[in-house]
Design a protein around this motif. Structure first.
Motif, short mmCIF file in Angstrom:
data_model
loop_
_atom_site.label_atom_id
_atom_site.label_comp_id
_atom_site.label_asym_id
_atom_site.label_seq_id
_atom_site.Cartn_x
_atom_site.Cartn_y
_atom_site.Cartn_z
N GLY A 107 0.78 -1.24 0.00
CA GLY A 107 0.00 0.00 0.00
C GLY A 107 0.81 1.29 0.00
N GLY A 108 1.98 1.29 -0.59
CA GLY A 108 2.78 2.52 -0.66
C GLY A 108 3.91 2.56 0.36
N TYR A 109 4.02 1.50 1.16
CA TYR A 109 5.02 1.52 2.23
C TYR A 109 6.45 1.47 1.67
N ALA B 91 7.43 2.64 -1.27
CA ALA B 91 7.68 3.98 -1.80
C ALA B 91 7.97 4.95 -0.66
N HIS B 92 7.24 4.81 0.44
CA HIS B 92 7.47 5.69 1.59
C HIS B 92 8.87 5.49 2.17
N THR C 101 11.23 7.23 -0.25
CA THR C 101 11.11 8.69 -0.36
C THR C 101 11.33 9.39 0.99
N ALA C 102 11.37 8.64 2.07
CA ALA C 102 11.72 9.23 3.36
C ALA C 102 13.19 9.65 3.38
N SER D 10 15.99 11.27 -2.70
CA SER D 10 15.52 10.07 -3.39
C SER D 10 14.96 10.37 -4.78
N PHE E 96 14.37 7.63 -7.68
CA PHE E 96 13.04 7.05 -7.52
C PHE E 96 12.03 7.85 -8.35
N THR E 97 11.33 7.16 -9.23
CA THR E 97 10.42 7.84 -10.16
C THR E 97 9.02 7.92 -9.60
N GLY E 98 8.56 6.85 -9.01
CA GLY E 98 7.21 6.86 -8.45
C GLY E 98 6.67 5.47 -8.23
N SER E 99 5.37 5.41 -7.95
CA SER E 99 4.75 4.15 -7.61
C SER E 99 3.29 4.14 -8.05
N VAL E 100 2.81 2.97 -8.40
CA VAL E 100 1.36 2.81 -8.52
C VAL E 100 0.93 1.88 -7.40
N VAL E 101 0.12 2.43 -6.47
CA VAL E 101 -0.46 1.60 -5.43
C VAL E 101 -1.80 1.11 -5.97
N THR F 288 -3.61 2.19 4.28
CA THR F 288 -3.59 0.74 4.04
C THR F 288 -3.01 -0.04 5.21
N VAL G 123 2.00 7.59 -6.88
CA VAL G 123 3.10 8.36 -6.30
C VAL G 123 3.88 8.93 -7.49
#
Lengths: 418, 418
Positions: free
Chosen positions: A286-288, A290-291, A294-295, A299, A303-308, B294, B308
């Motif tokens: 669920g995006g964890y 990516a989190h 990106t924390a 980044s 890091f380009t991104g994410s699809v949740v 989530t 994201v």
């Protein structure tokens, strides 16, 4: 060797009823360690006069430096300041620089009228040295007695961190001659604590008496830490590095990284080193993931991104997982994560992709697919590597374990490519 | 009133050098509170014989129940078990049921050969009552002395939780007659701690002596907690509810929710209540809002997914933010988050959408756009509401504050629609 010891006293009923997690103490301990101060003890007490008083008595028996956080707010349940005043036999006075600072904050930053209660923040015991808090209204306060120092700070994390970094950590070496404390830490994966202990038992038995080995298991991985301390920095470092090199060789088959950094930081280092980019396609996490990435500052360079894709429709529409696949083998399957991983690489135009799908619990299980079943795929433009996991924990830990396993698979793929 | 007090002793050098955050103690404290046991004190000590011994002596002076976690692993730095054996004057013996259990775990679950070191987990002091740990190899151990009980557990969170839930919490009421402890907590937003204290100072002054009010500021919101305890449950609840109703009225302009739940749980409740769905488009929070949602069980009922969009290209390709917008007003702008929010609702086919874009620091600032500048938009199919924030913290806290503000804007939009 004369060690310098600190105790950390955290104050607040919220710590004793479990309403907040104390992240201040670990941060303080890390920073103290860097300047050679060992934390001997950490205690949490409530907003209760007798308990705080007793903790001050008790901790000052064992430590040279007593750090106190919390209970300095403007409300009635905050009793630390009057207590410290009485404990050190002072009386409350207005500290003019603090009053000017609080007035400035209200006039120019908060742009709100200041009330009596806020002005009270500028009152301090006349027996303390005021440590200016540039990022808040409650100042730090330093008390000295019998060669020991007591420092009170607000419990708000960013105010505590500012005071520690700018006032307290620079002040400690002027009061105490602390020894050097050095740590060397490495991270292993794929071997349990007991088997690791078995593997290196001869190494452990032969370690010099002044070097301590610790096992730190964490989410299916084990960190090993060697620690030494003393006043001859060069000698300590030389001896520690020698043993650390030996330790790395002994655990080489399981070695993730020979630094005390997180797995996501290890993946980030590899991506930066090779100039590669990453994207994630996350169902059960669920995006964890990516989190976690990106924390880390900076980044956006890799890091380009994410699809949740929590809803299956998103798996189909954005990640090309056909309805046929979803209906036959299902969302938690090797085929689904394979498609998710290869398609997130295309969609986000990256070098690498991570995909995860699983059942984190407590609900969502079927007869064929129990809670804890997870499929992970990592991909580059050429290939997709998949693995099935059967986790046995609660939802929170299942999410974390999935993220850790996915990051480790990603790490191994990048290493394998270079 | 005779209160039952507990102390929590956590053992491990990793706690004193700040390598891990202790999430066990808050969880234990919450669970103890529910059965009427007040935590008086929490202490963390290293893997050092004298320090652990001293902590046992000291904590047993003040508490009826002493809970000990950590130091029960199979490696040489784990000294808690032999220490407890000596402390309570016993000798080590093999516990046959534990040995059978450990053997079973290795044979049937881990499917690995068991080594001597693992079998050692089944050795316990003959003066303790063994508490079976069904989810791990190290059992819990109960010792009794002078009307007090001491219970040692492994520090691994899911093993500690299993032992607490299945063995220890049911056992405590059989040993002690604990009073009822009741809390009522509400969450406010949009008012600082000092102003809130000013607002309710008459209420606070008029509170009955047995009810305690606490202010718990957290990420720009303040929680207020009323606590009472005693043996007459009905009377306590009646009195507490009466005061809580009064408190809710006094802070009604700032009230978020009158339960001790997170803001994301409050948003989830509203979505479930009205049968609505949500998606997020996250730039600067990097998936953290999606993760917060989530992480809650059952979130798939109302959460569809997230894009994201860390790279601007993703903002353009998936969320319809034109290159023109990005080149003129930029990625951190009202126009960008407006497009992100309205387009994520369309892309994910949801009732509501959240979009965030900002500069979290430490790098990424420009002359016009400082670190901490954030734009947030929340949308339904009819309208988009935007707000600019200027956060003044570090990266971690800026990410958290952005998520909290976005969730609160979402909450207000849903409330406004119903």
């Amino acid at each position: 060797m004369e060690k310098i010891f600190a105790s950390i006293i955290t104050i607040g009923d919220e710590l004793l009823i479990g309403q907040v997690v104390d992240t201040n103490s670990p941060w303080m301990a890390q920073e103290l360690n860097k300047i050679g101060v060992a934390v001997k003890h950490r205690v949490a007490v409530g907003d209760a006069w007798d308990d705080i008083w007793y903790a001050l008595d008790e901790e000052s028996k064992h430590a040279d430096i007593i750090l106190i956080t919390g209970g300095l707010g403007p409300t009635a349940d905050d009793i630390t300041k009057p207590l410290l005043c009485e404990y050190f036999g002072g009386k409350m006075v207005v500290d003019e620089p603090t009053l000017a600072h609080v007035t400035h904050i209200f006039a120019n930053i908060l742009k709100r009228p200041m009330i009596e209660r806020n002005a009270k923040q500028a009152e301090v015991p006349d027996v303390c040295t005021v440590l200016k808090n540039e990022v808040g209204t409650a100042p730090g306060m330093l008390f000295e007695r019998d060669g020991k120092i007591f420092i009170a700070m607000p419990g708000v994390p960013h105010e505590m961190k500012w005071l520690m970094s700018n006032q307290i950590l620079p002040l400690i070496p002027t009061k105490f001659k602390a020894p050097i404390i050095e740590h060397r830490t490495l991270l292993t994966a794929g071997i349990g604590e007991s088997f690791l202990a078995e593997l290196i038992q001869d190494f452990e038995a032969a370690l010099p008496a002044n070097i301590k080995l610790a096992y730190l298991p964490h989410y299916g991985m084990v960190r090993l830490r060697l620690t030494s301390s003393g006043f001859d920095k060069d000698a300590i470092i030389q001896q520690l590095d020698y043993q650390f090199t030996e330790l790395k060789q002994q655990v080489s088959a399981y070695l993730v990284i020979d630094e005390d950094i997180t797995l996501q930081a290890a993946v980030a280092q590899l991506l930066k080193k090779y100039g590669k980019t990453l994207a994630t396609a996350e169902s059960c996490t669920g995006g964890y993931i990516a989190h976690l990435i990106t924390a880390m500052p900076g980044s956006s360079a890799y890091f380009t991104g994410s699809v949740v894709c929590y809803d299956n429709r998103i798996k189909t529409e954005l990640l090309g997982v056909s309805n046929e696949v979803l209906h036959t083998v299902g969302a938690v399957s090797e085929q689904t994560v394979t498609l998710m991983a290869s398609n997130i690489v295309k969609l986000m135009n990256t070098d690498y992709g991570i995909a995860v799908s699983g059942i984190m619990g407590p609900s969502g299980a079927t007869d064929e697919k129990p809670v804890g079943l997870v499929w992970i795929a990592v991909a580059d433009s050429q290939r997709v590597i998949t693995k099935q996991f059967n986790l046995r924990f609660d939802r929170e830990r299942n999410i974390q374990m999935t993220a850790i396993n996915a990051l480790n698979m990603m790490r191994m793929l990048i290493v394998d490519n270079h």
